[in-house]
Design an enzyme around this catalytic site. Structure first.
Site, short mmCIF file in Angstrom:
data_model
loop_
_atom_site.label_atom_id
_atom_site.label_comp_id
_atom_site.label_asym_id
_atom_site.label_seq_id
_atom_site.Cartn_x
_atom_site.Cartn_y
_atom_site.Cartn_z
N ASP A 197 -7.14 30.49 -15.94
CA ASP A 197 -6.66 29.01 -15.52
C ASP A 197 -5.49 28.75 -15.63
O ASP A 197 -4.96 29.09 -16.78
CB ASP A 197 -7.63 28.15 -16.43
CG ASP A 197 -7.40 26.58 -15.98
OD1 ASP A 197 -7.05 26.52 -14.94
OD2 ASP A 197 -7.95 26.01 -16.95
N ASP B 294 -6.42 26.98 -8.75
CA ASP B 294 -5.79 27.69 -9.83
C ASP B 294 -6.64 28.13 -11.06
O ASP B 294 -6.18 28.42 -12.15
CB ASP B 294 -4.98 26.60 -10.54
CG ASP B 294 -5.65 25.54 -11.24
OD1 ASP B 294 -6.54 24.95 -10.36
OD2 ASP B 294 -5.31 24.98 -12.25
N GLU B 295 -7.93 28.31 -10.63
CA GLU B 295 -8.89 28.94 -11.78
C GLU B 295 -10.07 29.66 -10.99
O GLU B 295 -10.52 29.48 -10.03
CB GLU B 295 -9.51 27.92 -12.63
CG GLU B 295 -10.44 27.00 -12.21
CD GLU B 295 -11.04 26.09 -13.27
OE1 GLU B 295 -11.57 26.75 -14.01
OE2 GLU B 295 -11.38 24.95 -12.87
#
Length: 356
Positions: free
Chosen positions: A8, A103-104
């Protein structure tokens, strides 16, 4: 025994902005919409969080809490490019990558020989490459399953990682607050706390029948997760469960007639997004979301395979009648037929979050 990494990125949008403009570093920064347009904060850096600014907070409130906040509009072109770089790094280690957002992602590195098979070392190497090649930082959690890995990735943020070994998983899960369980929001946590349940260990005193009686099918999930059990595999191909569009208006819509006047534009935008789907599944439910001026909200939905303006209009009437008055947000959407991997349709009583 699986080895799962949950990666993350730290304050992703804000991190990209600080990377591209180093003068922003060390200053409270947020990415989001303008206060006068009823914008909300998409993300903020840790300097802003020190003032109580949070994602999903209204921009107006964020500026009251941090008057010196630097507010930037989102630039998804740059964020998507950074995301592509990060995904390419993940796929250097395993093809079992399940992105959750830009983003993760989850990575299943079970049986991977790289770094002598150590998931911890792989996570360290991945984070170092993100820092060097993308110019931002990421945190990671390493655990035997997805639930614990996601919890662990938040443990040493920012720019850190945390490992839950298989032999420690049971004790770690028992000590977790029930609010850490995926799907347990403030309302469910409050219900449990009123019954003396603070931690996952407390929840283990409830048998399956009691949990299902209290929470329906979600009760079976609670029974597993409070014991640190999560058998979900990492799925590289994400299956979309719903599609929706919604709009927050700069000025409240005064009543139902004004809402109906805005409905065609929402539907047109929905149809554009639907047409861009690569392989949409059959529609099962149609829905309309209404958020009133006092921030209360409701969703009306019905089973329908061919949504049209008349159906959305009827749902708008139903939703608006529940409270009436001025409206700040409207949304329209559909939920798709859910098909299991084996190809059988699941029962229609399965609950999904609306407007995912």
């Amino acid at each position: 025994m699986r080895k799962i990494i949950h990666c993350d990125c730290d304050c992703f949008y804000a991190a990209v902005e600080m990377r591209d403009d180093p003068a922003l570093r060390g200053k409270p920064l947020a990415v989001g919409g303008q206060a006068e347009a009823r914008g909300v904060i998409a993300t903020c850096n840790y300097e802003a969080r020190a003032f109580g600014v949070r994602s999903a907070m209204s921009t107006a409130r964020a500026l009251r809490q941090c008057p010196q906040l630097i507010l930037l509009p989102p630039d998804f072109r740059r964020y998507c490019e950074a995301s592509r770089q990060i995904l390419a790094i993940y796929r250097d280690y395993t093809q079992l990558v399940e992105p959750l957002s830009l983003d993760e992602a989850y990575l299943d590195v079970s049986g991977i020989d790289r770094c002598q098979g150590s998931a911890t070392r792989m996570a360290e190497e991945i984070r170092a490459r993100i820092r060097t090649e993308v110019g931002i930082t990421a945190s990671a959690g390493i655990a035997p399953n997805k639930f614990l890995a996601k919890v662990a990735s938040d443990w040493n943020k920012p720019d850190g990682q945390f490992v839950i070994r298989p032999q420690d998983a049971d004790a770690f899960a028992a000590a977790l607050p029930v609010g850490k369980i995926f799907g347990v929001g403030k309302v469910t946590a409050a219900r449990l706390q009123k019954r003396g349940v603070q931690t996952c260990g407390d929840l283990r005193a409830w048998d399956m029948a009691r949990l299902v009686g209290e929470f329906g099918r979600f009760g079976a999930t609670l029974y597993q997760l409070c014991r640190g059990i999560d058998m979900r595999p990492v799925k590289p191909d994400h299956i979309r469960k719903s599609l929706s569009v919604e709009h927050t208006y700069a000025h409240d819509l005064p009543g139902l007639d004004a809402c109906h006047a805005r409905l065609p534009l929402l539907i047109a935008e929905f149809r554009r997004r639907f047409a861009n789907l690569s392989a949409p599944r059959p529609v099962h439910n149609v829905m309309v979301k209404v958020k009133f001026a006092d921030f209360t909200q409701t969703t009306a939905e019905c089973v329908c395979t061919s949504p049209n303006e008349a159906i959305w209009g009827a749902l708008l009437d139903e939703a608006h009648a529940r409270r009436g008055g001025a409206v700040r947000l409207l949304g329209v959407g559909v939920r798709f037929v859910d098909v299991e991997e084996g190809g059988e349709e699941e029962g229609t009583d399965k609950q999904f979050g609306l407007f995912d």
